[in-house]
Design an enzyme around this catalytic site. Structure first.
Site, PDB file in Angstrom:
ATOM      1  N   PHE A  14       5.990   1.923  -4.494  1.00 11.83           N
ATOM      2  CA  PHE A  14       7.414   2.089  -4.218  1.00 11.83           C
ATOM      3  C   PHE A  14       7.961   3.485  -4.540  1.00 11.83           C
ATOM      4  O   PHE A  14       9.069   3.823  -4.126  1.00 11.83           O
ATOM      5  CB  PHE A  14       8.271   1.040  -4.947  1.00 11.83           C
ATOM      6  CG  PHE A  14       7.921  -0.374  -4.602  1.00 11.83           C
ATOM      7  CD1 PHE A  14       8.229  -0.894  -3.353  1.00 11.83           C
ATOM      8  CD2 PHE A  14       7.266  -1.181  -5.513  1.00 11.83           C
ATOM      9  CE1 PHE A  14       7.891  -2.197  -3.022  1.00 11.83           C
ATOM     10  CE2 PHE A  14       6.923  -2.489  -5.188  1.00 11.83           C
ATOM     11  CZ  PHE A  14       7.238  -3.006  -3.946  1.00 11.83           C
ATOM     12  N   HIS A  72      11.001  -9.071  -0.255  1.00 15.26           N
ATOM     13  CA  HIS A  72      10.584  -7.667  -0.260  1.00 15.26           C
ATOM     14  C   HIS A  72      11.802  -6.766  -0.066  1.00 15.26           C
ATOM     15  O   HIS A  72      12.710  -7.090   0.717  1.00 15.26           O
ATOM     16  CB  HIS A  72       9.566  -7.413   0.855  1.00 15.26           C
ATOM     17  CG  HIS A  72       8.870  -6.096   0.724  1.00 15.26           C
ATOM     18  ND1 HIS A  72       9.426  -4.911   1.188  1.00 15.26           N
ATOM     19  CD2 HIS A  72       7.678  -5.764   0.177  1.00 15.26           C
ATOM     20  CE1 HIS A  72       8.591  -3.912   0.926  1.00 15.26           C
ATOM     21  NE2 HIS A  72       7.536  -4.393   0.316  1.00 15.26           N
ATOM     22  N   TYR A 116       3.031   4.624   0.907  1.00 16.53           N
ATOM     23  CA  TYR A 116       3.797   5.008   2.099  1.00 16.53           C
ATOM     24  C   TYR A 116       2.877   5.794   3.043  1.00 16.53           C
ATOM     25  O   TYR A 116       2.164   6.700   2.601  1.00 16.53           O
ATOM     26  CB  TYR A 116       4.991   5.879   1.718  1.00 16.53           C
ATOM     27  CG  TYR A 116       6.032   5.165   0.885  1.00 16.53           C
ATOM     28  CD1 TYR A 116       6.814   4.156   1.426  1.00 16.53           C
ATOM     29  CD2 TYR A 116       6.247   5.517  -0.452  1.00 16.53           C
ATOM     30  CE1 TYR A 116       7.787   3.507   0.669  1.00 16.53           C
ATOM     31  CE2 TYR A 116       7.207   4.876  -1.223  1.00 16.53           C
ATOM     32  CZ  TYR A 116       7.976   3.867  -0.657  1.00 16.53           C
ATOM     33  OH  TYR A 116       8.924   3.229  -1.407  1.00 16.53           O
ATOM     34  N   ASP A 142       0.861  -1.188   0.000  1.00 16.92           N
ATOM     35  CA  ASP A 142       0.000   0.000   0.000  1.00 16.92           C
ATOM     36  C   ASP A 142       0.891   1.229   0.000  1.00 16.92           C
ATOM     37  O   ASP A 142       2.123   1.127   0.117  1.00 16.92           O
ATOM     38  CB  ASP A 142      -0.983  -0.002   1.175  1.00 16.92           C
ATOM     39  CG  ASP A 142      -0.323  -0.138   2.544  1.00 16.92           C
ATOM     40  OD1 ASP A 142       0.912  -0.326   2.601  1.00 16.92           O
ATOM     41  OD2 ASP A 142      -1.022  -0.052   3.560  1.00 16.92           O
TER      42      ASP A 142
END
Length: 247
Positions: A102, A211, A91, A89
């Site tokens: 990202f 990740h 930041y 989701d």
């Protein structure tokens, strides 16, 4: 548009047809992937989602701003998508979320995920820029898709459940794309979409890695060669590779 939006424009049409036509065109332009996701707007879950987000914005700070929620879809139109990169989701910190998984605006310092993405790029023979704005990827056909398109301030994952039906619909639409594409799944949460049975991975390409924010697995992520692996698959599919360092 929602039914309420249609009703408002219809009412305005009786008073000012020119203005109503202009507003209708603007509203249509703000919807993600016109002609592809149109059926979603009338479904009960989407009306509930709109109401939920509206109430959340009255109660707490929600990121990104309303006008940037669907930025990933506007920058990577359906017929141009070649790569789907899944994030969790946005930041949850002020000024960072911009509607692209990202990515952060040029003016912002790099969050942990982006710093490690830059390390992975360097290990893959690429020279990353000194900023974290990934718009250049999006405009080349990389759909930077978060599983939830909004997040409450300081509470990562706070809207994941509410967005899941929409995300599943997006993935089903992508699966129907006439050309194969490459999915990039970084980390366990992104990799869970394989259980949803929305994507035929026998037809589409798949690149997986830890990740970028996972501390213990950073050596594996940085050595994953994600970017060259994606481009190898695109070439195999007869599609143009992504210029990852061209942002």
């Amino acid at each position: 548009m929602s039914n309420t939006d249609h009703e408002a424009i219809a009412l305005l049409a009786d008073l000012d047809p020119v203005e109503a036509e202009s507003l209708a065109a603007l509203a249509a332009s703000q919807q993600p992937w016109p002609g592809v996701l149109d059926d979603e707007w009338a479904k009960p879950y989407y009306r509930d989602l709109r109401q939920f987000i509206r109430e959340e914005r009255l109660r707490v700070e929600v990121y990104p701003p309303q006008g940037e929620v669907f930025a990933a879809f506007h920058l990577a139109p359906f017929d141009k998508v070649k790569v789907v990169m899944i994030g969790q989701d946005p930041y949850p910190n002020p000024g960072e979320a911009m509607g692209l998984a990202f990515s952060v605006p040029i003016s912002k310092e790099l969050p942990t995920s982006l710093r490690n993405i830059h390390h992975a790029m360097s290990n893959d023979g690429l020279e990353p820029h000194d900023h974290g704005d990934l718009t250049g990827w999006a405009t080349q056909g990389v759909l930077l898709l978060n599983l939830a398109l909004t997040v409450p301030s300081g509470r990562a994952g706070g809207h994941l459940r509410q967005w899941r039906p929409f995300t599943k619909s997006v993935l089903k639409a992508i699966d129907s794309h006439p050309e194969p594409m490459v999915f990039v799944l970084w980390g366990a949460k992104a990799q869970r979409i394989k259980r949803w049975n929305s994507i035929d991975f026998d037809r589409h390409g798949l690149v997986e890695a830890p990740h970028p924010a996972a501390r213990k697995e950073q050596p594996d992520f940085r050595a994953s060669k994600t970017f060259s692996r994606v481009n190898d698959l695109l070439v195999e599919f007869g599609r143009q590779p992504i210029r990852w360092a061209d942002q």
